[in-house]
Design a protein around this motif. Structure first.
Motif, short mmCIF file in Angstrom:
data_model
loop_
_atom_site.label_atom_id
_atom_site.label_comp_id
_atom_site.label_asym_id
_atom_site.label_seq_id
_atom_site.Cartn_x
_atom_site.Cartn_y
_atom_site.Cartn_z
N LEU A 67 30.53 36.88 -11.15
CA LEU A 67 31.46 37.80 -10.51
C LEU A 67 30.74 39.11 -10.16
N LEU A 68 30.03 39.69 -11.12
CA LEU A 68 29.32 40.94 -10.90
C LEU A 68 28.18 40.76 -9.90
N LEU A 69 27.40 39.69 -10.07
CA LEU A 69 26.27 39.48 -9.19
C LEU A 69 26.69 39.22 -7.75
N ALA A 70 27.80 38.49 -7.56
CA ALA A 70 28.26 38.22 -6.20
C ALA A 70 28.60 39.51 -5.47
N HIS A 71 29.27 40.43 -6.15
CA HIS A 71 29.60 41.72 -5.53
C HIS A 71 28.33 42.51 -5.20
N ARG A 72 27.40 42.55 -6.14
CA ARG A 72 26.16 43.30 -5.91
C ARG A 72 25.34 42.69 -4.77
N VAL A 73 25.24 41.38 -4.75
CA VAL A 73 24.45 40.71 -3.72
C VAL A 73 25.10 40.87 -2.35
N ARG A 74 26.42 40.79 -2.30
CA ARG A 74 27.09 40.98 -1.02
C ARG A 74 26.83 42.37 -0.46
N GLN A 75 26.92 43.36 -1.33
CA GLN A 75 26.66 44.73 -0.89
C GLN A 75 25.22 44.88 -0.41
N GLN A 76 24.30 44.30 -1.15
CA GLN A 76 22.89 44.42 -0.79
C GLN A 76 22.60 43.70 0.53
N LEU A 77 23.14 42.51 0.71
CA LEU A 77 22.92 41.79 1.96
C LEU A 77 23.45 42.58 3.15
N ASP A 78 24.64 43.15 2.99
CA ASP A 78 25.23 43.94 4.08
C ASP A 78 24.38 45.16 4.40
N GLU A 79 23.89 45.83 3.36
CA GLU A 79 23.06 47.02 3.58
C GLU A 79 21.75 46.68 4.27
N LEU A 80 21.24 45.47 4.04
CA LEU A 80 20.00 45.03 4.66
C LEU A 80 20.23 44.44 6.04
N GLY A 81 21.48 44.39 6.47
CA GLY A 81 21.80 43.88 7.80
C GLY A 81 22.09 42.40 7.88
N ALA A 82 22.00 41.69 6.75
CA ALA A 82 22.27 40.25 6.74
C ALA A 82 23.75 39.99 6.48
#
Length: 442
Positions: A268-283
């Protein structure tokens, strides 16, 4: 190409020895007594659903039809039976010519069922019907258990993709059957290539942790995978540091990255963090796939997470704690001879406790309320009431020994989705409860 053609193409063996010895010894005794050819009706049903389940899912009908067609005793099998002195000479001669010549009716694959539902009705001589008991039950009990677990997971997933990946957690042949049942229950793809080959189920898969560990660095592994499989591939990001892996994934695949997979940790925590990171990187288009010993409860707990797909293995192929449906196969009616004009009379076991059953050749229909929602499973042996005549559940599957009702897995899958939607809303609750509708015997 239908499933029978596919089965023959991959060399499906005879199913005649997928049985218990007492089936054959009963045939021997009945042949000697002159009762083997009495017209008989057997039914497969369950007296109760697995604990806490609110509905069952019919799966395995197509495999049952294949099993009936392939139920043949070849010379090697007959030699085995003779050398072991399992049956006598006249019975061996009868088995050598065995071909099921009766009729089979049943619930269509993907339909839901409840306690007492006559899921399969097999009609013919006593001997030819009783031989099929074990193989029918082994298929229906396994496949329906997996399909029920898959259905619960599908409901919990709420439209997100589901990938069956349990081949390494069960017997290799069970894995193929499990993938088939899971697809009927709502899964979208399988990792098992044998299931894809035999049943035309979509297959999926990219790499495991071993591929990352093979290379001198995670960067080298990701570069190799992207070079081979393209930017739309799915990269496994939890071998070392997840955040660093996501950055590396986008570096090599760019904003076209297909997906990342998380297989451990606090999903749950990792999915939120990864989603935010992907969006910030443009993916922003990259998907998140989670695995790691999921079941329907874990899937439901991730409903608020930005997850796009779930991969499920162990819990799916073992029925999520309910590996069998406890279906039984009982003689419910018989005549006194093989004469078609001879009337059938109901028969039933009259034991104490929960093992008694209802005799008679049955029909079944599902009564709906004024809103078109199922309110009762009605099972009877007499005339079908007028209001239920167009709601009957059993369909003809085999006539005179010939299969007449093959259908695609997609048809069964769509039927299940429709059948589940036709149940009261409480059917998809994961909390333990009683069957969502009652069975009425009339």
């Amino acid at each position: 190409m239908n499933s029978a053609d596919l089965g023959r193409r991959v060399g499906v063996p005879s199913t005649a020895l997928f049985t218990d010895q007492y089936e054959l010894t009963m045939v021997q005794a009945a042949l000697k007594a002159g009762t083997a050819d009495r017209r008989s009706v057997f039914e497969a049903f369950t007296r109760r659903l697995p604990e806490g389940r609110r509905y069952g899912v019919v799966a395995g009908i197509g495999r049952v039809l294949d099993a009936v067609e392939n139920f043949r005793f070849d010379d090697e099998m007959l030699t085995f039976l003779r050398d072991r002195n399992i049956v006598d000479g006249p019975t061996l001669a009868w088995l050598a010519d065995y071909r099921f010549s009766g009729d089979i009716w049943g619930y269509p694959e993907g339909e839901v069922y409840f306690p007492g539902s006559p899921i399969l009705r097999v009609e013919g001589s006593f001997a030819e019907c009783v031989l099929l008991e074990t193989v029918i039950l082994s298929i229906l009990n396994h496949d329906s258990a997996v399909a029920a677990a898959a259905s619960r997971m599908s409901a919990a997933a709420g439209g997100r993709r589901l990938i069956e990946m349990g081949a390494r957690r069960t017997h290799e042949l069970s894995a193929v059957a499990s993938a088939r049942a899971a697809y009927i229950g709502g899964f979208d793809a399988t990792s098992d290539l044998a299931a894809g080959f035999r049943y035309n189920i979509p297959t999926i898969g990219t790499s495991a942790h071993a591929f990352t560990l093979l290379h001198d660095s995670e960067r080298d592994a990701f570069r190799a995978q992207v070079d081979s499989l393209g930017r739309k591939t799915t990269l496994l990001v939890d071998t070392y540091d997840v955040a660093e892996a996501v950055r590396t994934a986008v570096e090599f695949a760019g904003t076209e990255l297909g997906a990342v997979r998380i297989d451990s940790g606090d999903l749950l925590l990792l999915a939120h963090r990864v989603r935010q990171q992907l969006d910030e990187l443009g993916a922003t288009g990259a998907k998140i796939v989670v695995t790691s010993d999921l079941d329907e409860y874990a899937i439901a707990s991730l409903a608020v997470a930005p997850v796009d797909a779930y991969g499920v293995g162990t819990q799916l192929v073992t029925g999520s704690g309910q590996p069998t449906c406890s279906m039984v196969y009982k003689l419910v009616a018989r005549a006194s001879s093989a004469d078609p004009a001879e009337p059938l009379r109901p028969v039933a076991k009259k034991s104490l406790g929960a093992k008694s059953s209802m005799g008679g050749r049955k029909w079944a229909a599902r009564r709906l309320d004024e809103n078109g929602v199922a309110e009762a499973e009605v099972v009877g042996t007499g005339p079908v009431p007028d209001g239920l005549a167009d709601r009957q559940l059993l369909v003809e599957l085999v006539r005179g020994g010939e299969v007449i009702a093959r259908e695609s897995l997609d048809t069964a899958r769509e039927r299940h989705i429709a059948a589940r939607r036709g149940l009261p809303m409480s059917a998809i609750q994961l909390s333990k409860g009683e069957p969502v509708i009652l069975t009425e015997f009339v």
